[in-house]
Design a protein around this motif. Structure first.
Motif, short mmCIF file in Angstrom:
data_model
loop_
_atom_site.label_atom_id
_atom_site.label_comp_id
_atom_site.label_asym_id
_atom_site.label_seq_id
_atom_site.Cartn_x
_atom_site.Cartn_y
_atom_site.Cartn_z
N VAL A 83 0.84 -1.20 0.00
CA VAL A 83 0.00 0.00 0.00
C VAL A 83 0.87 1.25 0.00
O VAL A 83 0.62 2.20 -0.74
CB VAL A 83 -0.98 -0.01 1.19
N ASP A 84 1.91 1.24 0.81
CA ASP A 84 2.84 2.36 0.87
C ASP A 84 3.52 2.55 -0.49
O ASP A 84 3.64 3.68 -0.99
CB ASP A 84 3.89 2.11 1.96
N LEU A 85 3.95 1.46 -1.09
CA LEU A 85 4.58 1.53 -2.41
C LEU A 85 3.62 2.09 -3.45
O LEU A 85 3.97 3.00 -4.20
CB LEU A 85 5.08 0.15 -2.83
N GLN A 86 2.40 1.58 -3.48
CA GLN A 86 1.42 2.04 -4.46
C GLN A 86 1.07 3.50 -4.23
O GLN A 86 0.88 4.25 -5.18
CB GLN A 86 0.16 1.18 -4.42
N THR A 87 1.01 3.93 -2.99
CA THR A 87 0.66 5.30 -2.66
C THR A 87 1.77 6.28 -3.05
O THR A 87 1.51 7.32 -3.64
CB THR A 87 0.37 5.43 -1.15
N HIS A 88 3.01 5.93 -2.71
CA HIS A 88 4.12 6.86 -2.89
C HIS A 88 4.85 6.73 -4.22
O HIS A 88 5.46 7.70 -4.68
CB HIS A 88 5.10 6.73 -1.72
N LEU A 89 4.81 5.57 -4.82
CA LEU A 89 5.50 5.35 -6.09
C LEU A 89 4.58 4.59 -7.06
O LEU A 89 4.87 3.47 -7.47
CB LEU A 89 6.79 4.57 -5.86
N PRO A 90 3.46 5.21 -7.43
CA PRO A 90 2.47 4.48 -8.25
C PRO A 90 3.00 4.03 -9.61
O PRO A 90 2.62 2.96 -10.08
CB PRO A 90 1.32 5.48 -8.39
N ASP A 91 3.88 4.81 -10.23
CA ASP A 91 4.42 4.41 -11.53
C ASP A 91 5.30 3.16 -11.39
O ASP A 91 5.23 2.25 -12.20
CB ASP A 91 5.21 5.55 -12.18
N LEU A 92 6.13 3.15 -10.36
CA LEU A 92 6.97 1.98 -10.11
C LEU A 92 6.10 0.76 -9.78
O LEU A 92 6.34 -0.34 -10.29
CB LEU A 92 7.94 2.25 -8.96
N PHE A 93 5.07 0.96 -8.97
CA PHE A 93 4.16 -0.12 -8.61
C PHE A 93 3.54 -0.72 -9.87
O PHE A 93 3.55 -1.94 -10.05
CB PHE A 93 3.07 0.41 -7.67
N ARG A 94 3.04 0.13 -10.76
CA ARG A 94 2.42 -0.34 -12.00
C ARG A 94 3.44 -1.05 -12.88
O ARG A 94 3.16 -2.12 -13.43
CB ARG A 94 1.79 0.83 -12.77
N ASP A 95 4.64 -0.49 -13.02
CA ASP A 95 5.67 -1.13 -13.84
C ASP A 95 6.02 -2.51 -13.28
O ASP A 95 6.23 -3.46 -14.05
CB ASP A 95 6.92 -0.26 -13.91
N MET A 96 6.09 -2.61 -11.97
CA MET A 96 6.38 -3.90 -11.35
C MET A 96 5.24 -4.90 -11.57
O MET A 96 5.49 -6.09 -11.77
CB MET A 96 6.67 -3.71 -9.86
N GLN A 97 4.01 -4.40 -11.56
CA GLN A 97 2.86 -5.28 -11.84
C GLN A 97 2.94 -5.82 -13.26
O GLN A 97 2.70 -7.01 -13.49
CB GLN A 97 1.54 -4.52 -11.66
#
Length: 144
Positions: A83-97
């Motif tokens: 949740v912290d990752l998605q909140t603070h680094l949404p582009d990285l979260f999406r790229d990792m997904q």
């Protein structure tokens, strides 16, 4: 519980898994057909809207709605708050997904997440390993 009861319970569980698998497969094929039926410009726009490379878009759709479930499990195994990752680094979260959804090592990943060894061995196979290792070194992203 008798042997017949145990077999019946196992049979019900297997049937449910097969029904769920078939349903998910059917949905993925429908989504893939829908994407392929779009004209080239609509596909390009969709990829742009999703901030995904057009050549990866079909792979992500083929992976289905649960194609990146292992990523969240891996984050938790490494004590990184999803949740912290998605909140603070949404582009990285999406790229990792996207990376996770299109990964060729799903079987090993799932197995090692289940047996608890993934936190030690993920660097051998996980395409997100570099980003995960950077996050492990960043205390603000770690769960308390």
């Amino acid at each position: 519980m008798t042997m017949n009861d145990a077999n019946s319970h196992l049979g019900q569980r297997v049937r449910k898994q097969l029904v769920d698998w078939y349903s998910d497969l059917r949905i993925r094929h429908e989504e893939e057909r829908s994407l392929l039926n779009l004209d080239a410009e609509s596909r390009r726009q969709l990829a742009e809207d999703c901030n995904v490379a057009i050549d990866r878009l079909l792979d992500v759709v083929r992976a289905g709605p649960h194609g990146a479930d292992e990523m969240e499990q891996m984050l938790k195994a490494l004590h990184i708050d999803p949740v912290d990752l998605q909140t603070h680094l949404p582009d990285l979260f999406r790229d990792m997904q996207v990376t996770c959804a299109t990964c060729g090592h799903k079987g090993r990943c799932r197995h090692e997440l289940e047996d608890g060894s993934a936190a030690v061995t993920f660097g051998e196979y996980c395409a997100n390993a570099q980003a995960l290792n950077v996050m492990r070194a960043e205390p603000p992203l770690l769960r308390e």
